[in-house]
Design a protein around this motif. Structure first.
Motif, PDB file in Angstrom:
ATOM      1  N   ASN A   1      87.922 -44.530 109.791  1.00 47.89           N
ATOM      2  CA  ASN A   1      88.033 -44.243 111.215  1.00 47.89           C
ATOM      3  C   ASN A   1      87.655 -45.504 111.979  1.00 47.89           C
ATOM      4  OD1 ASN A   1      87.432 -43.465 113.889  1.00 47.89           O
ATOM      5  ND2 ASN A   1      87.135 -41.354 113.207  1.00 47.89           N
TER       6      ASN A   1
ATOM      7  N   LEU B   1      87.324 -46.380 115.152  1.00 49.10           N
ATOM      8  CA  LEU B   1      86.341 -46.342 116.232  1.00 49.10           C
ATOM      9  C   LEU B   1      84.929 -46.217 115.674  1.00 49.10           C
ATOM     10  CD1 LEU B   1      86.119 -46.243 119.332  1.00 49.10           C
ATOM     11  CD2 LEU B   1      86.021 -43.768 119.129  1.00 49.10           C
TER      12      LEU B   1
ATOM     13  N   SER C   1      86.889 -36.596 110.557  1.00 48.86           N
ATOM     14  CA  SER C   1      86.997 -37.892 111.206  1.00 48.86           C
ATOM     15  C   SER C   1      87.326 -37.722 112.682  1.00 48.86           C
ATOM     16  CB  SER C   1      88.070 -38.703 110.488  1.00 48.86           C
ATOM     17  OG  SER C   1      87.962 -40.032 110.824  1.00 48.86           O
ATOM     18  N   GLY C   2      88.182 -36.742 112.983  1.00 46.55           N
ATOM     19  CA  GLY C   2      88.544 -36.482 114.371  1.00 46.55           C
ATOM     20  C   GLY C   2      87.330 -36.094 115.187  1.00 46.55           C
TER      21      GLY C   2
ATOM     22  N   LEU D   1      84.272 -36.864 114.544  1.00 45.46           N
ATOM     23  CA  LEU D   1      83.457 -38.077 114.702  1.00 45.46           C
ATOM     24  C   LEU D   1      83.986 -38.933 115.836  1.00 45.46           C
ATOM     25  CD1 LEU D   1      82.637 -39.330 111.109  1.00 45.46           C
ATOM     26  CD2 LEU D   1      81.047 -38.638 112.877  1.00 45.46           C
ATOM     27  N   THR D   2      85.310 -39.079 115.894  1.00 46.84           N
ATOM     28  CA  THR D   2      85.916 -39.895 116.947  1.00 46.84           C
ATOM     29  C   THR D   2      85.555 -39.335 118.315  1.00 46.84           C
ATOM     30  OG1 THR D   2      87.738 -40.327 115.483  1.00 46.84           O
ATOM     31  CG2 THR D   2      88.075 -40.836 117.795  1.00 46.84           C
TER      32      THR D   2
END
Lengths: 506, 513, 338
Positions: A121, A123, B43-44, B46-47
């Motif tokens: 990821n 970011l 992951s999404g 977390l973003t």
């Protein structure tokens, strides 16, 4: 036939002291010894002369005098009438508290940041890189101050909870987060046992040995300390001997008996010397070391341990049954039951209830208070050291060959499991040695506590005590001895752990 | 086959379709976002958390910096300008930057400043400290040219050490730099650093003359020449004799107690002998009468601010290197006494926090030094920080020594080299090379730790902020701007060094992955 | 023989502790500067300004002593000390005198072997609270969180006061005034306590000073004064009588403006003795005859120093109160110059 004859033994000549490698070692060491003795006596003589000129003496008697100041975080009972020794002891415990909390939290931060920095990821990886670089490259003192300021500014004062229309409110009506600290509910016992006060017996009128009228050496204390040190040394040596010679009889003994034998070796000399000088009528030093034993806690711990032991017995029985019959009996509810049912019962019998914090007067009262200074220091040290641990974790993970990941993937493991079951256990061996030194650094950095007003040992013994008594040399000396002991113990324990997880090679 | 079908089957296309664009989801920003920010649910999440965090932070920080006030002369003034808005008061940095960088009282070179700007000296000295007639750049480059030049030269001097591609001859600048920097920062007569440098050169010459016979003799002659040129061997002898006499008297030898002190005897009978040494002082005096090249002398107490952190960092790291190497060699030594002394020293220093060692420098060391000496606090602190750093460097170098294959040691032995030669020519060059990243890490850590001197009342960057600046009635209450500025200065330097260290590690990485 | 500082240090490290040092006055004269220990930064009492010049009430005492010894008020090295390092700095000889808000107590005088040569400021520990708290006396502070600036005897007085009145409290010890003030303003503590002079100075810099009140209770006696090492009465006398000269000058109407004129000789014999135009007081001290004149010229008399640094026209804004001359109902009193 040729015979090899030994060269004639040379007679010793003085020049051999320099030219012959066999003797040169002695020459060098002799010179070094002389130089060391010279330096030490030089410094000692300067000290003696300087103190003499100013009419000062070195004495640790100030430790017995009343401290006269209060400490906010008191893990043991303390009032301003207690001695400086007691104040130092409180400081020592406070240091240990923040160091222990900090090490645990720093490890969590570090592992998270280290793993996430390698995440795909974008970011999150970049954010973690910013975190690590920002904290690694700015002095810890500046970070402690900044985090402390943030904490004070970002959380509401207790007065914000007051009034008809308060601007802040408690979390779940139970937890109050203020800039003086966090107040959480805590277990109290309405029906519990009284705590037992324990006053360690003190030595008989200490034999003093005056060193040129400048140092008063308390011979008894040193004898006791030597006995303790010697006993522990003997126990370690005995352990090494037994391991090296593979004493079979010893190996047959159960584990706790073996432990007992070591404990006896370690502590017998101490107990003997201690009891020789024992004085039952405690005086100032004795009351300085007093503490109280919570019977409630002991009872709960005993019940818990017993429950865990029975639970283990059930597991062993289940294992055995499985081996014999091939079918595993369902025992999980039994195992949970033997741990929790007695525990709940004992809590009920002791009359356990939750004490909620409530706003009374100027502050919240009741429950457990985690003070702002502790939180700020704890958090600052954890987040700072976490950045370093993150780098160690990252390096450890990257040190594992890519083939391991691929091999695990080809076995069909999911990415999370690859990390947990294959990569991390191997990376751990690379990570632990630098981790030890990070723990040591954290403990040593906790000496900056005074910057946020946390009363650790540098704040009490090395701070207000030194400030009020003016006994600088003595305080600094004691402070160094304390940190040295802590550092050496941490590295000893962590090295033992490191040896146990190290790759066993034959 | 296709050829036949091309004629016979009507519905088979015989021209190539123009390549179409990939679907929107498989290209451009969307693809990047999907692959890099939302590859899976976890992951999404977390973003989103990270984005929330960044936005929350910038809501606070951006207006604060954007509304920042630069020209005010006190915090009260700042508050008036802001008129209740959120905003930083950067004016404290514009008002006090010279103190933050160079210390509370480091003197400006008014003469040079006046020459370069054309402003008369009298107009440069304003009572309130407001620099009205000059701007920042003039002050920085002309007023404070000495420390600035020393800082710039640091890079020239350190470059050949850091980058092995540079010609080796540039190492001469590295050797000269400490003396040049000493002269620039502390001032005084040029002849002092020049004569010390010359003495070192002579001592080195003596060393290289003898070293072929034996390294031990070489080192001895180096020391002897140095003592003869820079120190006072007669005073040292007298002191040693005095020490012996005092010790005998201390142990109860009556005659020694009654004997005249040696100093008095010598001063009465051979006054001229007492004035021969140090030779260097005479040379300096002589040269000064011929031509006096000197800068205004600055007492070390007036050094401060970030410059003090830089000085402590560079001086202590460079002094601790040789000491650390000796300690590492001592720890690896076969001689039990030397080994144990080194082990105890290293473990002791590594076991205590730097702050306690600084307490020692500040409050204890004075009792262990002779009463008349009383060196500056800055020198006592340098001694303790150097000892501190040398223990850590010793551990790094020990790692380097241990990492060398055993064969290197055996090869050196089989060539018949003695210990000093083997170490100097074979072992250390290799061991030091692999220790450089570790040494750089120690250096960065030490540089950051120099801020601790603020706790023992020295006015380094943090000490100045917590002491004089926050205590002044003008700036009482400005925290974020000052500590942010301090953090930024440290970040720039330390980040640059750590990037260098990573680059070096990659360069030295010869293994396969 | 001229040795550079650098070489001097190098050679000195090799030296051994020798015979007892000469008197401090001789040392100071030989050195050419006075080493004076001061605070690291306390508004009005001692801090370097934007030009690095030390300013403040305590600093002026150092300058006056330097002027008395050398005739030059700038011949003084200011050595910042913290609460922890001040006593060792003085005991080890790093500084010749300490002029840093230090309370004169029995144990410091007797046990630590220092000599307090007088009192230049009568202070007492006070409390500041936000007006919104609705507290009018320190005795209503049961259960409050108290920010303490550590350093003088603050912690001890606070403990005594709360114990005496049977009150509970939560101490928050803070090293610097700036940080303590920030905690107080953010509401992390209800009360801020330090010497009353410091409270007034701090309150003056607040955004809204009127929102905060200083409680009437003064819970301790804090006689602050300069101190020197025990066992060197000559040097003690020099510092003591320099301070007394500043105090006597105010009483006798000698100011920095008229001192040069009065030094020519006046009708008042005590002024003449003080300023050296009559008698040999300077000689008795081992100083020049015009020592007191120089000391007064440096920063003015006691009253002028007070007004310039901490008086009512400065941001600190302290009234004279106990620190007025004895003739005006205060405690400031100099023994006669005779």
């Amino acid at each position: 036939m040729t015979t090899l004859t030994d060269p004639q033994p040379e007679s010793f000549r003085l020049s051999m002291l320099i030219n012959d490698t066999r003797y040169r070692a002695y020459t060098f060491q002799f010179i070094a010894l002389l130089a060391i003795i010279f330096c030490i006596s030089l410094l000692g003589r300067n000290l003696v002369t300087n103190l003499e000129q100013r009419g000062l003496t070195l004495s640790f008697d100030f430790l017995g005098n009343p401290a006269g100041y209060d400490i906010n975080q008191r893990p043991l009972e303390y009032s301003n009438n207690d001695s400086h020794l007691r104040a130092s002891l409180i400081g020592i415990i406070n240091t240990l508290i923040v160091a222990a909390l900090g090490c645990v939290t720093a490890t969590i931060f570090g592992v998270f940041a280290g793993v996430l920095r390698l995440s795909n990821n974008w970011l999150v990886a970049k954010l973690m890189a910013v975190y690590v670089e920002a904290f690694r490259n700015v002095p810890v003192l500046i970070w402690i101050l900044i985090i402390f300021f943030i904490m004070i500014a970002a959380t509401p004062p207790p007065s914000a909870f007051r009034g008809d229309d308060p601007s802040a409110s408690m979390l779940f009506d139970a937890i109050a987060i203020t800039n003086r600290g966090v107040y959480i509910p805590w277990v109290q016992f309405s029906n519990g046992f009284e705590s037992i006060p324990i006053i360690p017996p003190v030595f008989d009128d200490p034999t003093r040995f005056s060193f040129f009228g400048l140092f008063n050496i308390n011979v008894t204390v040193w004898l006791v300390l030597f006995a303790l040190g010697g006993g522990i040394y003997a126990a370690i040596q005995a352990g090494k001997y037994i391991k090296a010679n593979n004493v079979e009889v010893f190996a047959l003994l159960p584990a706790f008996v073996r432990l007992l034998v070591y404990a006896i070796i370690a502590f017998t000399p101490f107990v003997i010397v201690y009891s020789l000088f024992l004085n039952v009528n405690g005086s100032q030093p004795a009351t300085s070391l007093r503490f109280s034993l919570s019977l409630n806690l002991i009872v709960i711990l005993l019940v818990l341990l017993l429950g865990l032991y029975v639970s283990r017995l059930i597991r062993d029985w289940a294992d055995k049954t499985q081996e014999q019959t091939g079918e595993r009996p369902t025992v999980w509810y039994w195992r949970l039951g033997v741990v929790f049912v007695p525990l709940i019962l004992i809590f009920y019998l002791l009359g356990a209830y939750l004490d909620y914090p409530a706003l009374r007067g100027f502050n919240f009262a009741g429950g457990l208070t985690i003070r702002g200074s502790l939180i700020a220091l704890w958090f600052a040290l954890a987040i700072y050291t976490g950045a370093f641990i993150a780098e160690n974790v990252r390096a450890g993970i990257q040190a594992i060959s890519k083939g391991q990941t691929e091999a695990a993937a080809s076995l069909g493991l999911r990415p999370g499991r690859i990390m947990n079951l294959v990569i991390l256990p191997q990376a751990l061996r690379v990570i632990i040695p630098p981790l030890i030194s990070q723990y040591l650094n954290l403990t040593k950095n906790s000496s900056l506590a005074i910057a946020v007003g946390y009363m650790d040992v540098t704040g009490t013994l090395g701070g207000i005590t030194q400030n009020q008594t003016g006994r600088a040399i003595e305080s600094v000396l004691l402070l160094m001895i304390f940190y040295l002991t802590i550092s050496l113990s941490i590295s000893l324990f962590m090295n033992i752990y490191n040896n146990s997880v190290k790759l066993k090679e034959r | 086959m296709s050829d036949t079908h091309a004629q016979s089957v009507a519905f088979v296309r015989n021209t190539e379709i123009p390549p179409s664009l990939p679907p929107d989801t498989e290209g451009g920003v969307i693809k990047w976002v999907r692959e890099n920010l939302f590859p899976n649910v976890l992951s999404g999440i977390l973003t989103i958390v990270a984005l929330y965090f960044i936005i929350r932070l910038s809501i606070f920080v951006v207006p604060w910096i954007w509304n920042g006030v630069w020209g005010a002369d006190s915090l009260t003034n700042c508050r008036e300008v802001l008129g209740g808005k959120t905003g930083a008061c950067f004016s404290v940095i514009t008002d006090r930057w010279h103190q933050l960088l160079f210390g509370a009282a480091y003197p400006r070179d008014l003469f040079f400043l006046s020459t370069m700007t054309g402003v008369p000296v009298a107009d440069l000295v304003t009572p309130g400290g407001v620099r009205e007639n000059t701007n920042f750049f003039q002050e920085f480059f002309f007023g404070y040219w000495r420390p600035v030049l020393a800082f710039v030269l640091l890079f020239v001097a350190i470059a050949p050490v850091l980058f092995s591609e540079l010609p080796r001859k540039m190492l001469i600048t590295t050797a000269i730099y400490p003396f040049a920097a000493f002269w620039l920062v502390w001032g005084g007569s040029l002849w002092v650093p020049v004569t010390i440098l010359a003495s070192l050169a002579i001592a080195y010459f003596a060393y290289s003359f003898v070293v072929n016979r034996s390294f031990f003799l070489g080192a001895l002659s180096f020391l002897a020449v140095l003592i003869l040129l820079l120190f006072d061997p007669i005073a040292m002898l007298i002191n040693a004799a005095e020490f012996g006499r005092n010790s005998l008297a201390f142990l109860g030898w009556q005659r020694a107690e009654n004997a005249l002190p040696w100093v008095t005897v010598m001063e009465q009978n051979y006054p001229w002998l007492m004035n021969i040494f140090p030779l260097n002082a005479h040379v300096v005096e002589g040269l000064s009468t011929i031509s006096s090249v000197s800068l205004a002398s600055v007492p070390s107490r007036e050094l401060g601010g970030f410059m003090l952190n830089m000085i402590l960092g560079t001086v202590c790291v460079s002094l601790s290197l040789p000491l650390g190497i000796l300690l590492a060699l001592g720890r690896q030594s076969n001689l039990p006494l030397i080994k144990w002394v080194c082990v105890i020293f290293i473990e002791f220093i590594r076991g205590v926090p730097l702050i306690t060692l600084l307490f020692v420098a500040n409050v204890v060391l004075a009792y262990f030094l002779p009463p008349e000496s009383n060196p500056d606090l800055i020198i006592r602190v340098m001694i303790m920080i150097t000892l501190f750093a040398s223990a850590y460097i010793a551990e790094v170098v020990r790692g380097g020594l241990a990492a060398l294959p055993r064969g290197q040691y055996e090869a050196a032995d089989s060539l018949g080299l003695e210990y000093a030669q083997a170490m100097r020519l074979i072992i250390l060059p290799q061991a030091l090379k692999i220790s450089i990243p570790g040494i750089v890490n120690v250096a960065v850590g030490l540089f950051k730790d120099t801020t601790l001197v603020s706790i023992i009342s020295m006015f380094d960057l943090v000490g100045l902020i917590r002491g004089p600046i926050l205590a002044s009635t003008d700036w009482n209450g400005v925290y974020w701007e000052l500590f942010g500025f301090a953090a930024l200065l440290f970040f720039v330097i330390c980040y640059a060094i750590s990037q260098y260290s990573q680059w070096l590690e990659r360069k030295l990485q010869t293994g396969h992955r | 023989m001229k040795k550079t500082i650098f070489l001097g240090t190098l050679t000195a490290v090799g030296l051994v502790a020798g015979a007892a040092a000469a008197g401090t006055l001789d040392d100071v004269k030989a050195r050419g500067t006075l080493n004076c220990g001061v605070v690291t930064g306390l508004a009005g009492f001692g801090a370097p300004d934007a030009n690095g010049q030390w300013q403040g009430f305590d600093v002026s005492v150092c300058r006056a002593v330097a002027a008395a010894v050398f005739g030059d008020p700038t011949a003084v090295e200011f050595i910042p000390t913290t609460g922890k390092t001040r006593f060792t700095a003085l005991a080890s000889g790093e500084i010749d005198m300490l002029a840093r808000n230090t309370t004169w107590t029995f144990s410091r005088d007797v046990d630590l072997k220092f000599e307090f040569i007088g009192i230049n400021y009568y202070d007492g520990q006070g409390f500041m609270v936000p007006a919104s708290l609705g507290v009018s006396s320190a005795k209503e502070l049961n259960g409050a969180t108290v920010c303490i600036q550590t350093g003088t005897t603050t912690e001890l007085n606070l403990a005594d006061f709360f114990e005496e009145n049977n009150l509970e409290y939560e101490p928050v010890p803070i090293e610097t005034n700036a940080e303590a003030q920030q905690q107080y303003l953010a509401g992390a503590c209800d009360v801020y306590t330090t010497d009353a002079s410091g409270l007034a100075a701090t309150r003056a810099t607040f955004e809204n000073p009127d929102d905060h009140i200083i409680l009437p209770e003064i819970v301790s006696k804090e006689p602050l004064g300069p101190l020197v090492r025990h066992g060197d009465p000559e040097w003690g006398d020099v510092v003591r009588w320099t301070l007394n000269a500043l105090i006597a000058a105010e009483e006798l109407g000698v100011t920095s403006a008229n001192v040069a004129e009065l030094a020519e000789g006046t009708e008042n014999p005590e002024v003449n003795r003080l300023l050296g135009s009559e008698g040999n007081l300077g000689e008795m001290l081992g100083l020049e005859a015009d020592w007191a004149k120089n000391a007064i010229m440096a920063n003015g008399n006691y009253g002028e120093i007070f007004e310039k640094n901490i008086g009512e026209n400065t941001p600190i804004g302290l009234a004279r109160g106990l620190n007025a001359q004895w003739t005006e109902g205060g405690l400031i009193y100099s023994p006669p110059f005779r």
